[in-house]
Write an enzyme that holds these catalytic residues in place. Structure first.
Site: not given
Length: 811
Positions: A533, A614, A739, A781
């Site tokens: 991430y 993301s 999203d 999302h």
């Protein structure tokens, strides 16, 4: 959704139960996102061989408009797929439909797909619970019998009493796409205010229920987004946050629009009244990107206003003494004035989060002058005199603190990405007890200050979930299992978890968790999944994943979590080391983790798959551009891919990923879930809006545009290194039509760009690995996805991975 969150302003519940979780993703089967329209001109499809399938793959050719040029302070940049930014355009709908058909044609050739779907469904079909929380004389908790689309909210009079269904979201839609986004029970447990979201959108409608007879009240509050619900103690109403009502024609289908969200406002709603009569408590027209959240203190006396400017772990903090309002909140019904707040903290120089108060004496968690966080105290009568209660730790990061049992604190720390749980004295901060928990993640802590019984949620890579009941009323805390989630068919004794520390390019040691079968032979033969991430102060901690454990059991895979810089695993310094001008460190860290897994024999490049969502989707996009030779497969979920125009859509102006893109749900996530200081270079996330100086723009443009913006850095690797046979790894870009956190255009534009540069622009392309997109309808999302959608999406992406890595099913 309901778990404790470090950061007050959280458009994404990424540190709570939502985000996408760093270690689990929830999306679904490819379905037709838009209806077919015959007006789209026929394309001249190009052919490229699908190497893993040994059959040709038909790519649709998307129209390029080379006349779309932008001038960024003298730098001209083309944007040939600008037309893909309009989700309502017929041409875009046709593009999406063709891509869905292409992806389905690939997935049909993935032999593991039915078995994966069957096995994931089988293991999902087990009861799941959240920790109970108390309001008034009642207890509330969520329960899912296994395959229910959404978890159901239950209520019981005592912990031993028979539970009753209070709210079942599954009855609100046939396909399970209406989900419970947020809720709050009044202090006397007479009313429930709850926010419903459709198709995964961040937009919420708040409804009201009377608990006595389960009667839904006529109150309905619209255009709510990124809101906490906080009741006043008289139960006459609650505070909430919303955006102004859109103008006519501005929003056709809420959740699919791309309009920027500006001018957040804070309101108070009286029960039984129309929303138009709500009291406007606070707004700031001079700062349209500011966001507001209000919370009533546990004693009911004060109302705290948290003001956020984005995703940085910083906020302003104002307060209003509700007891001193001459006519209470009713006195503001016909007034045009805002509430009389007193400014306690009026600079964005640190995060302040209230833990407890004794009248005017407040205790806060903060990172002001403490990158690893500390607990401080101040008396509102002397607002300049702040004292430390629990100083900043030298090594460990203070994650959370909750006041319980009158004068105690339950405190959690993160120590080398593993949770430590303590009981401390609220007044002095002194350590009283260390609670014995395994290596893993504290996902939730449920208790009020007056409670001597605390419920603690726990999970790990090999622990599906435990809810502990901790009695602080005894001399030594009594910690016992209240509920344990069991997954039939899963045997933790067959697996091993190891944590290693790998040097990055600059020598910084990067933690990596590695989960594999016991006694694995390091001969480089294993398929491997590497997740990362690296943004917004979000920490990726041990979390149980059904689908990934199935990969290890039935595909012989190794799966790994790289705790790269940009996250919060070692505090704000770790975060800053992967943000702004240091963003490239994130990619160096992740690439170094991949190289380590190859060098020690866990896997080899053609058997290595990388995954992220993301901000992690951006990570994957950047890494396959920079090192296409290092990976065999890539799964990029809902990624921020266009680093020049992200700020123009929904919350892009103020949210730098799955927290607010401009200045910083960040916060560390508690991996029972949850989709967002400037984690990237300031101009990298807002070049045209926040760079007026030509020299500064050129610097940042060079830094992000020519280095890591995924959309702008797709190259033909065989031209860059002609002496080597290199192509892009097999790639799946995943997005969803609702999203409105990271709008689908990011993935659509990158998909069109990759297919054009790597395949359709050439008569005979060396790119034989597929480049496809998985585009889901009625999903957002990540939060609120029905169970069936989670299962189907996991089966799709991991069967694609298995096929591309030539991994075979093991019974």
């Amino acid at each position: 959704m309901l778990s404790y969150s470090r950061h007050i302003l959280k458009p994404c519940t990424h540190r709570n139960l939502a985000v996408l979780n760093a270690t689990r993703f929830h999306y679904l089967t490819p379905t037709t996102l838009f209806k077919s329209h015959s007006s789209f001109a026929k394309s001249n499809d190009k052919m490229g061989s699908l190497s893993a399938l040994t059959q040709p793959l038909q790519y649709p050719t998307a129209r390029r408009d080379d006349t779309v040029l932008d001038d960024y302070h003298g730098v001209t940049i083309a944007d040939p797929y600008r037309w893909l930014e309009n989700p309502e355009a017929e041409e875009v709908k046709e593009f999406v439909q063709k891509q869905v058909a292409l992806t389905e044609s690939v997935l049909q050739r993935c032999e593991c797909r039915p078995r994966l779907a069957e096995k994931i469904t089988e293991l999902f079909d087990n009861p799941r619970y959240t920790a109970p929380f108390r309001r008034g004389d009642k207890y509330f908790y969520f329960h899912n019998t296994g395959l229910q689309a959404q978890s159901v909210l239950y209520v019981q009079d005592t912990l031993e009493a028979d539970p009753q269904v209070l709210l079942d979201p599954n009855a609100l839609s046939q396909d399970g796409t209406v989900s419970l986004n947020t809720l709050s029970v009044s202090k006397d447990a007479k009313f429930l205010a709850y926010g419903l979201s459709s198709s995964g959108s961040d937009w919420v409608t708040i409804n009201l229920m009377r608990l006595q007879d389960r009667a839904v009240q006529p109150d309905a509050l619209s255009w709510v987004k990124f809101s906490h619900i906080s009741w006043t103690h008289d139960s006459k109403g609650f505070f909430y946050s919303r955006y102004p009502t859109p103008k006519d024609g501005e929003v056709v289908n809420a959740g699919t629009e791309t309009n920027a969200n500006l001018y957040h406002e804070l309101y108070y709603h009286f029960l039984g009244t129309d929303q138009s009569e709500d009291i406007l408590c606070w707004r700031d027209r001079a700062n349209p990107e500011y966001m507001f959240e209000g919370r009533v203190t546990e004693d009911g006396k004060y109302f705290l206003l948290y003001i956020g400017q984005g995703c940085d772990p910083v906020n302003k903090l104002y307060y209003c003494d509700l007891s001193e309002l001459p006519n209470g909140l009713e006195g503001f019904r016909n007034e045009n004035s805002l509430l009389p707040f007193v400014k306690l903290v009026d600079k964005f120089e640190g995060l302040y989060e209230a833990i407890a108060n004794d009248d005017t004496l407040f205790t806060f968690l903060t990172n002001k002058d403490a990158p690893k966080y500390k607990i401080v105290r101040v008396d509102l009568k002397d607002p300049n005199a702040w004292t430390d209660v629990i100083p900043e730790s030298e090594k460990d990061v203070l994650q959370s603190a909750r006041a319980v049992n009158g004068n105690q604190l339950i405190v959690s720390y993160l120590s080398d990405v593993k949770y430590v749980l303590q009981v401390r004295d609220l007044e002095t901060g002194s350590l009283q007890h260390q609670l014995p928990i395994d290596i893993g993640t504290v996902s939730e802590i449920s208790a009020q200050r007056e409670d001597n019984v605390v419920f603690i949620g726990f999970t790990s890579f090999l622990t599906p979930g435990i809810i502990y009941q901790c009695d602080l009323g005894t001399q030594t805390p009594d910690l016992k299992i209240f509920r344990e989630i069991a997954v039939s068919g899963f045997c933790r004794s067959k697996f091993h978890v190891n944590q290693v520390f790998v040097p990055s390019k600059d020598g910084t040691k990067i933690p990596i968790f590695i989960v594999a079968k016991k006694d694995i032979v390091l001969d480089g033969s294993h398929p491997c999944l590497l997740y990362g991430y690296g943004g917004f102060n979000v920490s990726i901690t041990p979390n149980f994943s059904i689908s990934r454990n199935i990969l290890a059991r039935h595909l012989g895979a190794v799966y790994c979590i790289a705790n790269i810089r940009g996250g919060g695993e070692y505090g704000e310094e770790w975060h800053k080391a992967g943000s702004l001008a240091n963003k490239q460190n994130c990619f160096h860290d992740f690439i170094s983790a991949a190289e380590y897994l190859v060098s020690v024999g866990y896997t080899q490049p053609r058997k290595l798959c990388i995954e992220g969502g993301s901000n992690g989707g951006l990570l994957i996009g950047a890494c396959i551009n920079q090192r296409p030779d290092l990976f065999g497969c890539a799964l990029a979920h809902v990624g921020v891919m266009d680093m020049l125009r992200f700020h123009k859509f929904t919350i892009g102006l103020s949210y730098l990923d799955n927290r607010f893109w401009l200045f910083r749900q960040g916060g560390r996530i508690s991996l029972a879930n949850q989709v967002h200081k400037r984690d990237l270079v300031v101009c990298a996330y807002a070049p045209s809006r926040f760079t007026d100086e030509n020299s500064h723009f050129r610097f940042t443009l060079e830094l992000h545009f020519s280095v890591y913006s995924p959309l702008h850095n797709v190259r033909r690797p065989w031209e860059q290194r002609p002496n080597q046979s290199i192509q892009y790894p097999s790639t799946m870009l995943l997005t969803a039509d609702h999203d409105d956190r990271v709008v689908p255009l990011h993935s659509l534009k990158l998909l069109a760009t990759m297919q054009y540069i790597l395949v359709t622009s050439l008569d005979k392309s060396p790119q034989t690995n597929p480049i496809i997109g998985r585009i889901e309808c009625n999903a957002g999302h990540g939060a609120g996805r029905p169970t069936k959608k989670m299962i189907d999406e996991a089966a799709d992406r991991y069967s694609f991975m298995a096929k591309m890595l030539e991994a075979h099913w093991i019974e």
